[in-house]
Design a protein around this motif. Structure first.
Motif, mmCIF file in Angstrom:
data_model
loop_
_atom_site.group_PDB
_atom_site.id
_atom_site.type_symbol
_atom_site.label_atom_id
_atom_site.label_comp_id
_atom_site.label_asym_id
_atom_site.label_seq_id
_atom_site.Cartn_x
_atom_site.Cartn_y
_atom_site.Cartn_z
ATOM 1 N N GLN A 144 0.605 -0.940 0.145
ATOM 2 C CA GLN A 144 0.272 -0.059 -0.089
ATOM 3 C C GLN A 144 0.892 1.413 -0.013
ATOM 4 O O GLN A 144 0.497 2.502 -0.694
ATOM 5 C CB GLN A 144 -0.861 0.035 1.201
ATOM 6 N N TYR A 145 2.138 1.192 0.804
ATOM 7 C CA TYR A 145 2.659 2.274 0.542
ATOM 8 C C TYR A 145 3.335 2.548 -0.556
ATOM 9 O O TYR A 145 3.632 3.670 -1.172
ATOM 10 C CB TYR A 145 4.108 2.211 1.550
ATOM 11 N N SER A 146 3.649 1.598 -1.357
ATOM 12 C CA SER A 146 4.134 1.648 -2.882
ATOM 13 C C SER A 146 3.244 2.490 -3.728
ATOM 14 O O SER A 146 3.120 2.997 -4.915
ATOM 15 C CB SER A 146 4.432 0.415 -3.625
ATOM 16 N N TYR A 147 1.640 2.208 -3.354
ATOM 17 C CA TYR A 147 0.722 2.750 -4.209
ATOM 18 C C TYR A 147 0.444 4.274 -3.827
ATOM 19 O O TYR A 147 0.510 5.217 -4.825
ATOM 20 C CB TYR A 147 -0.662 2.174 -3.425
ATOM 21 N N VAL A 148 0.947 4.473 -2.602
ATOM 22 C CA VAL A 148 0.851 5.927 -2.308
ATOM 23 C C VAL A 148 1.970 6.775 -2.943
ATOM 24 O O VAL A 148 1.890 7.916 -3.649
ATOM 25 C CB VAL A 148 1.009 6.201 -0.765
ATOM 26 N N VAL A 149 3.252 6.047 -2.985
ATOM 27 C CA VAL A 149 4.360 6.560 -3.682
ATOM 28 C C VAL A 149 4.207 6.605 -5.329
ATOM 29 O O VAL A 149 4.210 7.746 -5.791
ATOM 30 C CB VAL A 149 5.657 5.871 -3.279
ATOM 31 N N SER A 150 3.719 5.747 -5.697
ATOM 32 C CA SER A 150 3.664 5.672 -7.226
ATOM 33 C C SER A 150 2.310 6.558 -7.594
ATOM 34 O O SER A 150 2.266 7.084 -8.918
ATOM 35 C CB SER A 150 3.168 4.289 -7.586
ATOM 36 N N SER A 151 1.460 7.055 -6.841
ATOM 37 C CA SER A 151 0.276 8.170 -6.996
ATOM 38 C C SER A 151 1.020 9.246 -7.509
ATOM 39 O O SER A 151 0.401 10.071 -8.104
ATOM 40 C CB SER A 151 -0.896 8.150 -6.084
ATOM 41 N N PHE A 152 1.938 9.841 -6.712
ATOM 42 C CA PHE A 152 2.792 10.943 -7.110
ATOM 43 C C PHE A 152 3.453 10.673 -8.424
ATOM 44 O O PHE A 152 3.343 11.474 -9.298
ATOM 45 C CB PHE A 152 3.610 11.359 -5.865
ATOM 46 N N GLN A 153 4.097 9.651 -8.678
ATOM 47 C CA GLN A 153 5.020 9.374 -9.727
ATOM 48 C C GLN A 153 4.265 9.292 -11.012
ATOM 49 O O GLN A 153 4.562 10.063 -12.052
ATOM 50 C CB GLN A 153 5.610 8.108 -9.444
ATOM 51 N N ILE A 154 3.112 8.680 -10.934
ATOM 52 C CA ILE A 154 2.257 8.786 -12.237
ATOM 53 C C ILE A 154 1.629 10.018 -12.732
ATOM 54 O O ILE A 154 1.791 10.240 -13.892
ATOM 55 C CB ILE A 154 1.199 7.489 -11.991
ATOM 56 N N VAL A 155 1.245 10.511 -11.556
ATOM 57 C CA VAL A 155 0.216 11.775 -12.073
ATOM 58 C C VAL A 155 1.686 12.883 -12.147
ATOM 59 O O VAL A 155 1.404 13.710 -13.304
ATOM 60 C CB VAL A 155 -0.413 12.413 -10.846
ATOM 61 N N TYR A 156 2.485 12.806 -11.734
ATOM 62 C CA TYR A 156 3.828 13.864 -11.746
ATOM 63 C C TYR A 156 4.274 13.616 -13.203
ATOM 64 O O TYR A 156 4.314 14.528 -14.032
ATOM 65 C CB TYR A 156 4.857 13.589 -10.918
ATOM 66 N N LEU A 192 7.446 7.555 -15.167
ATOM 67 C CA LEU A 192 6.889 6.132 -15.407
ATOM 68 C C LEU A 192 7.776 5.045 -14.984
ATOM 69 O O LEU A 192 7.130 4.056 -14.370
ATOM 70 C CB LEU A 192 6.216 6.163 -17.010
ATOM 71 N N GLY A 193 8.984 5.230 -15.536
ATOM 72 C CA GLY A 193 9.836 4.085 -15.045
ATOM 73 C C GLY A 193 9.891 4.003 -13.583
ATOM 74 O O GLY A 193 10.158 2.832 -13.182
ATOM 75 N N GLY A 194 9.948 5.358 -12.856
ATOM 76 C CA GLY A 194 10.014 5.121 -11.457
ATOM 77 C C GLY A 194 8.831 4.537 -11.016
ATOM 78 O O GLY A 194 8.954 3.836 -9.832
ATOM 79 N N ALA A 195 7.849 4.839 -11.344
ATOM 80 C CA ALA A 195 6.562 4.287 -10.848
ATOM 81 C C ALA A 195 6.359 2.904 -11.010
ATOM 82 O O ALA A 195 6.041 2.011 -9.916
ATOM 83 C CB ALA A 195 5.046 4.897 -11.416
ATOM 84 N N LEU A 196 6.915 2.298 -12.070
ATOM 85 C CA LEU A 196 7.021 0.693 -12.375
ATOM 86 C C LEU A 196 8.059 0.211 -11.277
ATOM 87 O O LEU A 196 7.641 -0.829 -10.816
ATOM 88 C CB LEU A 196 7.082 0.596 -13.782
ATOM 89 N N PHE A 197 9.133 0.716 -11.105
ATOM 90 C CA PHE A 197 10.043 0.236 -10.134
ATOM 91 C C PHE A 197 9.356 0.162 -8.790
ATOM 92 O O PHE A 197 9.651 -0.636 -7.828
ATOM 93 C CB PHE A 197 11.210 0.894 -10.159
ATOM 94 N N THR A 198 8.808 1.321 -8.573
ATOM 95 C CA THR A 198 8.320 1.422 -7.103
ATOM 96 C C THR A 198 7.252 0.471 -6.733
ATOM 97 O O THR A 198 7.236 -0.401 -5.843
ATOM 98 C CB THR A 198 7.488 2.968 -6.779
ATOM 99 N N LEU A 199 6.223 0.066 -7.788
ATOM 100 C CA LEU A 199 5.365 -0.927 -7.642
ATOM 101 C C LEU A 199 6.004 -2.312 -7.633
ATOM 102 O O LEU A 199 5.419 -3.154 -6.757
ATOM 103 C CB LEU A 199 4.050 -0.945 -8.726
ATOM 104 N N THR A 200 6.944 -2.513 -8.339
ATOM 105 C CA THR A 200 7.630 -3.824 -8.426
ATOM 106 C C THR A 200 8.415 -3.954 -6.954
ATOM 107 O O THR A 200 8.434 -5.185 -6.486
ATOM 108 C CB THR A 200 8.889 -3.828 -9.347
ATOM 109 N N VAL A 201 8.984 -2.949 -6.385
ATOM 110 C CA VAL A 201 9.580 -3.204 -4.980
ATOM 111 C C VAL A 201 8.440 -3.377 -3.825
ATOM 112 O O VAL A 201 8.598 -4.282 -3.281
ATOM 113 C CB VAL A 201 10.377 -1.655 -4.583
ATOM 114 N N GLY A 202 7.381 -2.814 -4.169
ATOM 115 C CA GLY A 202 6.287 -2.942 -3.179
ATOM 116 C C GLY A 202 5.819 -4.433 -3.408
ATOM 117 O O GLY A 202 5.402 -5.086 -2.436
#
Length: 421
Positions: free
Chosen positions: A46-58, A368-378
């Motif tokens: 869930q923390y990865s979802y919070v982080v990736s919400s910023f990354q994807i919108v950004y 987008l690359g950062g978001a995909l990696f964040t979700l992968t880590v999560g």
């Protein structure tokens, strides 16, 4: 040619201050992640979802932000964005769970998307080409400075007053920045304090371009630009990892408590700051001392940075938490060395009128690359561990350097041979 004045450096200092504030507001979440997981009942996923919400919108906001920066100029756009991101950062304090936190992160992503396009635009219009890598190194160092001061500042506020005031107080910095920026910043064409001599110095060192509106089509028609896009996609996961996963990793895996972590958390970002500056000054040295073309000098710095990214790949061999922090520190130095150069390259691959637009498009793919990696880590950190995922960052950066050489590297022209008589 005499530089004629120092106003461009004062404008750069203002941009640097803005970048520091951005990364303070952005990194509060990562620093408080171990506390928030308990207080708001986050799981790692869930923390990865919070982080990736910023990354994807950004990411999707950056092309629009870049285009608007080229269209209306940095002064108004950056001032409005700073006010909104300061408000969004403060609103994090009202979160009641990961869903509401993700919503506030998304608002932060929309408003902060203007940051890097504005910084790249500012360094392009205020500095001659030979000084651009130095300028981008300095403004990009604000990301490291902001990230470096955030852990001790935020952990102190949280320990004294709680995690909610930490968001309120740091968010106020963005609102203050909005006022100061609009008051002090002007483009060189209209700045009343720019001397004739410094104006001539700046213009003499830039490639003259016609006054045209920014164009997505013009940017996308340049083959070299796609090299930057691919490289940003591959390299951005590293910085997102340093910003959002180091605190959680050091507390949950390496056994540090949050106060112990605060004593050492600044080290990777101090080294990141040094990487920005070393990279910025090293490119002109390669150009002047070794006769490399300016573009190839920048690519050489990027290649060195990619090789130094071996630090995160060695995390699994770190015997204790301090050695692990030092591995991250080498990675931070390496990443910011190559990151600053990629911003400097933007003025080499597109016209000045399109610099912010191009930076925004490339930034979209980077995040987008950062978001995909964040979700992968999560998804995988609790099963295979963090260390194999951190090791991938080294591979990503090496591939990115090779891609840039293939797309952008300038090759010496072959000598014309005369036919035998």
């Amino acid at each position: 040619m005499n530089s004629g004045g120092t106003l461009r450096w004062k404008m750069l200092a203002l941009m640097l201050a803005g970048t520091v504030v951005i990364y303070v507001d952005r990194n509060v979440l990562g620093v408080l992640a171990p506390i928030l997981k308990k207080e708001l009942n986050f799981t790692t996923e869930q923390y990865s979802y919070v982080v990736s919400s910023f990354q994807i919108v950004y990411s999707f906001s950056q092309p629009v932000a870049g285009y608007l920066t080229d269209l209306i100029g940095p002064r108004l756009g950056y001032a409005v964005a700073a006010f909104v991101w300061g408000l969004a950062a403060a609103l994090h304090a009202l979160s009641t769970g990961w869903v509401s936190m993700a919503g506030f992160r998304a608002l932060l992503g929309v408003s902060e998307a203007v940051a890097i396009p504005t910084g790249t635009k500012m360094s392009t219009i205020w500095f001659p080409s030979k000084e651009r890598s130095i300028a981008t190194g300095w403004f990009n160092s604000g990301s490291s400075i902001g990230s470096m001061i955030t852990p001790p500042l935020v952990i102190w506020i949280a320990a004294a007053y709680g995690w909610r005031p930490a968001f309120f107080l740091t968010g106020g910095l963005g609102i203050l920045l909005s006022i100061v920026w609009f008051w002090l910043y002007r483009d060189p064409e209209v700045h009343p304090l720019l001397s004739a001599a410094e104006r001539a110095y700046i213009e003499a060192g830039r490639t003259p371009t016609p006054e045209v509106k920014p164009s997505f089509r013009a940017v996308l028609s340049r083959t070299k630009f796609y090299g930057v896009v691919i490289a940003r996609f591959l390299t951005e996961p590293a910085w997102q990892t340093f910003a959002f996963w180091i605190p959680l990793y050091m507390v949950s895996v390496r056994g540090m408590d949050i106060k112990q972590f605060a004593l050492f958390a600044w080290l990777p970002f101090l080294f990141s700051d040094l990487g920005c500056l070393v990279g910025g000054y090293l490119a002109p040295v390669f150009h002047s001392r070794f006769g490399l073309k300016l573009v190839n000098a920048r690519l050489s710095v990027i290649s060195l940075g990619a090789l130094f990214m071996v630090g995160p790949a060695l995390i699994s061999f770190a015997a204790n938490p301090i050695v692990a922090i030092l591995c991250f520190s080498l990675g931070g130095f390496a990443h910011q060395m190559l990151s600053s150069m990629m911003y400097a390259l933007m003025g080499d691959v597109v016209e000045t009128a399109d610099v912010a637009t191009a930076t925004g498009i490339a930034g979209m793919f980077g995040y987008l690359g950062g978001a995909l990696f964040t979700l992968t880590v999560g998804a995988l950190a609790t099963t295979i561990g963090y260390e194999p995922l951190f090791a991938l960052l080294f591979l990503f950066d090496v591939v990115a350097a090779l891609v840039l050489w293939a797309f952008i590297g300038e090759r010496a022209a072959r000598p014309v041979t005369q036919p035998a008589q």
